[in-house]
Write a protein that holds these residues in place. Sequence first.
Motif, PDB file in Angstrom:
ATOM      1  N   VAL A 155     -14.437  -2.872  -0.676  1.00 15.34           N
ATOM      2  CA  VAL A 155     -13.848  -1.637  -0.166  1.00 15.34           C
ATOM      3  C   VAL A 155     -14.849  -0.515  -0.403  1.00 15.34           C
ATOM      4  O   VAL A 155     -15.182  -0.210  -1.550  1.00 15.34           O
ATOM      5  CB  VAL A 155     -12.519  -1.299  -0.874  1.00 15.34           C
ATOM      6  CG1 VAL A 155     -11.997   0.058  -0.399  1.00 15.34           C
ATOM      7  CG2 VAL A 155     -11.480  -2.389  -0.633  1.00 15.34           C
ATOM      8  N   THR A 179      -8.348   5.586  -5.657  1.00 14.91           N
ATOM      9  CA  THR A 179      -8.237   4.338  -4.907  1.00 14.91           C
ATOM     10  C   THR A 179      -8.218   3.132  -5.833  1.00 14.91           C
ATOM     11  O   THR A 179      -7.523   2.146  -5.575  1.00 14.91           O
ATOM     12  CB  THR A 179      -9.375   4.229  -3.881  1.00 14.91           C
ATOM     13  OG1 THR A 179      -9.291   5.341  -2.978  1.00 14.91           O
ATOM     14  CG2 THR A 179      -9.277   2.944  -3.070  1.00 14.91           C
ATOM     15  N   LEU A 198      -7.099   0.211   3.096  1.00 16.69           N
ATOM     16  CA  LEU A 198      -6.440  -0.782   2.247  1.00 16.69           C
ATOM     17  C   LEU A 198      -5.515  -1.684   3.054  1.00 16.69           C
ATOM     18  O   LEU A 198      -5.386  -2.880   2.770  1.00 16.69           O
ATOM     19  CB  LEU A 198      -5.681  -0.089   1.119  1.00 16.69           C
ATOM     20  CG  LEU A 198      -6.522   0.740   0.144  1.00 16.69           C
ATOM     21  CD1 LEU A 198      -5.676   1.172  -1.051  1.00 16.69           C
ATOM     22  CD2 LEU A 198      -7.757  -0.022  -0.321  1.00 16.69           C
ATOM     23  N   VAL A 249       0.839  -1.197   0.000  1.00 13.65           N
ATOM     24  CA  VAL A 249       0.000   0.000   0.000  1.00 13.65           C
ATOM     25  C   VAL A 249       0.876   1.249   0.000  1.00 13.65           C
ATOM     26  O   VAL A 249       0.634   2.202  -0.747  1.00 13.65           O
ATOM     27  CB  VAL A 249      -0.958   0.002   1.207  1.00 13.65           C
ATOM     28  CG1 VAL A 249      -1.734   1.316   1.292  1.00 13.65           C
ATOM     29  CG2 VAL A 249      -1.926  -1.185   1.124  1.00 13.65           C
ATOM     30  N   LEU A 289      -5.355   0.184  -5.862  1.00 20.45           N
ATOM     31  CA  LEU A 289      -5.690  -1.235  -5.785  1.00 20.45           C
ATOM     32  C   LEU A 289      -5.148  -2.008  -6.978  1.00 20.45           C
ATOM     33  O   LEU A 289      -4.696  -3.155  -6.844  1.00 20.45           O
ATOM     34  CB  LEU A 289      -7.201  -1.408  -5.705  1.00 20.45           C
ATOM     35  CG  LEU A 289      -7.852  -1.094  -4.355  1.00 20.45           C
ATOM     36  CD1 LEU A 289      -9.355  -0.925  -4.505  1.00 20.45           C
ATOM     37  CD2 LEU A 289      -7.536  -2.212  -3.352  1.00 20.45           C
TER      38      LEU A 289
END
Length: 222
Positions: free
Chosen positions: A154, A99, A78, A33, A103
Motif C-alpha cells: 500500500v 492508515t 484499502l 474498511v 490496516l
Amino acid sequence: MMTTSNDPLNFEAMRHAMVASQLRTTAVNDQRVVVQMTRVPREAFVPEALRAVAYRDATIDLGQGRAVNLPMATGRLLTEAYLEAGDRVLLIGAGTGYTAALLAGIVAEVVAVEENAELFAAARTALAGENKIVLVEGALSAGHVAGAPYDVLVIDGAVEEIPAALIEQVRVGGRIVTGLVDHGVTRLASGRRTEGGHGVRAFADAECAILPGFARPRAFQF
C-alpha cells in the motif's frame, strides 16, 4: 493508539458524516474498511491545530512537502487492496500513522515505513500499544527488505513510478495499490506482482497526496 476525549467539536459526529458523505458515495464498499474508518479517530493523527479540519474532503498539509491523504483516497485504496485477515502489508508513507491504524484492524501485520523524522515520531506516539504495527524509519522508496515478502503493498500517496525495490518485496500474486501522478494529474491504481514484474491500472481520477522521492527519471535532452 492515541485517543481523544471531552471533545467540544464532536469528532464522532464528524467521523460518521465523513463515512456517509465521502466514503459510501465513492465506492468505498468494503465494510471492514468502513468500520475501521468509523472507529479510528482521524483527529488523533493530525496536529492539534488542524484537528477541526481532520474530516474534511481534502488533504491536510503537514509541512515539509507532506500531507495526510484525503479520506476517500485512502478508503478507495484499502478497498481495492482486497485485504485478507492473514495479510502482511507493507505500507509506504506511514506519515502520522492513520492508515497503519486502519490496516491494523483488518490484517495480521503492518510494516509501516516513514522517512520524515518528525512524522515518524508522531506516528510512534499515536500508535503506542498497537502490537500489529511495526514502524520502520527509512527511505520510502526502499521499503523494508528484512520483512519481505509481503502480501500487499500500500503506497498511501501518489508517485510517478513504483521503484523495483518495492515491487520485489511483494510476493508473486500479491496485491498493489497506490496513487499515481500522470502529467500533473493524480489517479488511484491497483494491480498485482507478477513473475516478470508488476501491472497496475488506474481505477479513479482523484485528489491524492503526493509522496516525495518517487519522481520518474527525466530523459536527457541536448
